[in-house]
Design an enzyme around this catalytic site. Sequence first.
Site, mmCIF file in Angstrom:
data_model
loop_
_atom_site.group_PDB
_atom_site.id
_atom_site.type_symbol
_atom_site.label_atom_id
_atom_site.label_comp_id
_atom_site.label_asym_id
_atom_site.label_seq_id
_atom_site.Cartn_x
_atom_site.Cartn_y
_atom_site.Cartn_z
ATOM 1 N N TYR A 48 9.665 -1.531 -1.744
ATOM 2 C CA TYR A 48 8.921 -0.712 -0.770
ATOM 3 C C TYR A 48 9.856 0.173 0.053
ATOM 4 O O TYR A 48 9.590 0.400 1.237
ATOM 5 C CB TYR A 48 8.102 -1.628 0.142
ATOM 6 N N GLU A 56 10.431 0.552 -10.628
ATOM 7 C CA GLU A 56 9.947 -0.791 -10.286
ATOM 8 C C GLU A 56 10.149 -1.781 -11.440
ATOM 9 O O GLU A 56 10.499 -2.934 -11.215
ATOM 10 C CB GLU A 56 8.464 -0.716 -9.890
ATOM 11 N N HIS A 111 -0.876 -4.794 -6.701
ATOM 12 C CA HIS A 111 -0.004 -3.616 -6.645
ATOM 13 C C HIS A 111 -0.039 -2.915 -7.998
ATOM 14 O O HIS A 111 -0.073 -3.576 -9.049
ATOM 15 C CB HIS A 111 1.448 -4.020 -6.347
ATOM 16 N N LYS A 145 -0.727 -9.868 -5.839
ATOM 17 C CA LYS A 145 -0.036 -10.210 -4.590
ATOM 18 C C LYS A 145 -0.387 -11.652 -4.167
ATOM 19 O O LYS A 145 -1.308 -12.266 -4.733
ATOM 20 C CB LYS A 145 -0.435 -9.190 -3.518
HETATM 21 N N1 UDP Z 1 -0.312 -1.298 3.618
HETATM 22 C C1 UDP Z 1 -0.714 -1.865 4.819
HETATM 23 N N2 UDP Z 1 -1.249 -1.044 5.791
HETATM 24 C C2 UDP Z 1 -1.374 0.295 5.610
HETATM 25 C C3 UDP Z 1 -0.968 0.862 4.397
HETATM 26 C C4 UDP Z 1 -0.448 0.030 3.417
HETATM 27 O O1 UDP Z 1 -0.610 -3.084 5.024
HETATM 28 O O2 UDP Z 1 -1.863 0.989 6.533
HETATM 29 C C5 UDP Z 1 0.237 -2.181 2.583
HETATM 30 C C6 UDP Z 1 -0.777 -2.472 1.472
HETATM 31 O O3 UDP Z 1 -0.565 -3.806 1.014
HETATM 32 C C7 UDP Z 1 -0.360 -1.480 0.412
HETATM 33 C C8 UDP Z 1 1.153 -1.508 0.572
HETATM 34 O O4 UDP Z 1 1.346 -1.549 1.963
HETATM 35 O O5 UDP Z 1 -0.807 -1.870 -0.868
HETATM 36 C C9 UDP Z 1 1.894 -0.340 -0.014
HETATM 37 O O6 UDP Z 1 1.345 0.847 0.518
HETATM 38 P P1 UDP Z 1 1.141 2.133 -0.393
HETATM 39 O O7 UDP Z 1 0.845 3.278 0.510
HETATM 40 O O8 UDP Z 1 2.268 2.282 -1.351
HETATM 41 O O9 UDP Z 1 -0.211 1.786 -1.170
HETATM 42 P P2 UDP Z 1 -0.474 1.336 -2.686
HETATM 43 O O10 UDP Z 1 0.485 2.103 -3.548
HETATM 44 O O11 UDP Z 1 -0.253 -0.147 -2.764
HETATM 45 O O12 UDP Z 1 -1.896 1.701 -2.955
HETATM 46 MG MG MG Z 2 2.530 2.392 -3.420
#
Ligand code: UDP
Ligand code: MG
Length: 201
Positions: free
Chosen positions: A100, A177, A166, A60
């Site tokens: 997303y 994706e 990510h 990222k």
């Molecule tokens: N994120 C955030 N706050 C939160 C949860 C998620 O800013 O409370 C952001 C974080 O960058 C995360 C992304 O949103 O990596 C995508 O969330 P996801 O739940 O898909 O988590 P990941 O798959 O990245 O672990």
């Molecule tokens: Mg995710």
Amino acid sequence: MLQLRVFNRLLQHFYWRTQESTKSLLPGFPSQLWGGYRSTWHRNKSSLPDVRERTLIAVKPDGVQRRLVGQIIHRFEQRGFKLVGLKMVQVSEDLLSQHYCELRAKPFYPSLLHYMTSGPVVVMVWEGPNVVQTSRKMVGHTNPTEAQAGTVRGDFSVHVSRNVVHASDSLEGAQREIQLWFQGKDLLNWECCDQGNMMED
Ligand code: UDP
Ligand code: MG
């Protein structure tokens, strides 16, 4: 023994040529979907993990700014996965909103878009047995305060809003994706010279 290895290689080659020619009979059918279909078939038939499973990993904007790209790539190389696609991009909001799409209703969604468009990201496709699940473990918990030491997030980040990397969270998610970020022609099927030492032929 050598003859057996050569025979296996020939079989593998023939298998891929057959796949490629079959794909060419299906114009417009996305190649990653083809891979996904085969993955499921392979698992069901043999219960062995598919060595050609693929996942999307992205460094990222904070990871790029902090010059962590090399260290993150190193971890996946060291583990033994194969890099089959790589590019640096300034992401559009449109692509991100698709990436997303499940998070659009979340309160953090606007700041997530702002963060992810704040600079370039380095996006990659890695291949190998069980790579989706294993890379989630290597990346660590979404919230760095929960992430184990030794994971990327556990070693390089302190807050969920800047968690460096990510990783796709499922086989289906990975296929979706990969199609979103890459064109099929930009992903390379190549043979690692050390493959025979990493897994059984
Ligand atoms: N994120 C955030 N706050 C939160 C949860 C998620 O800013 O409370 C952001 C974080 O960058 C995360 C992304 O949103 O990596 C995508 O969330 P996801 O739940 O898909 O988590 P990941 O798959 O990245 O672990
Ligand atoms: Mg995710």
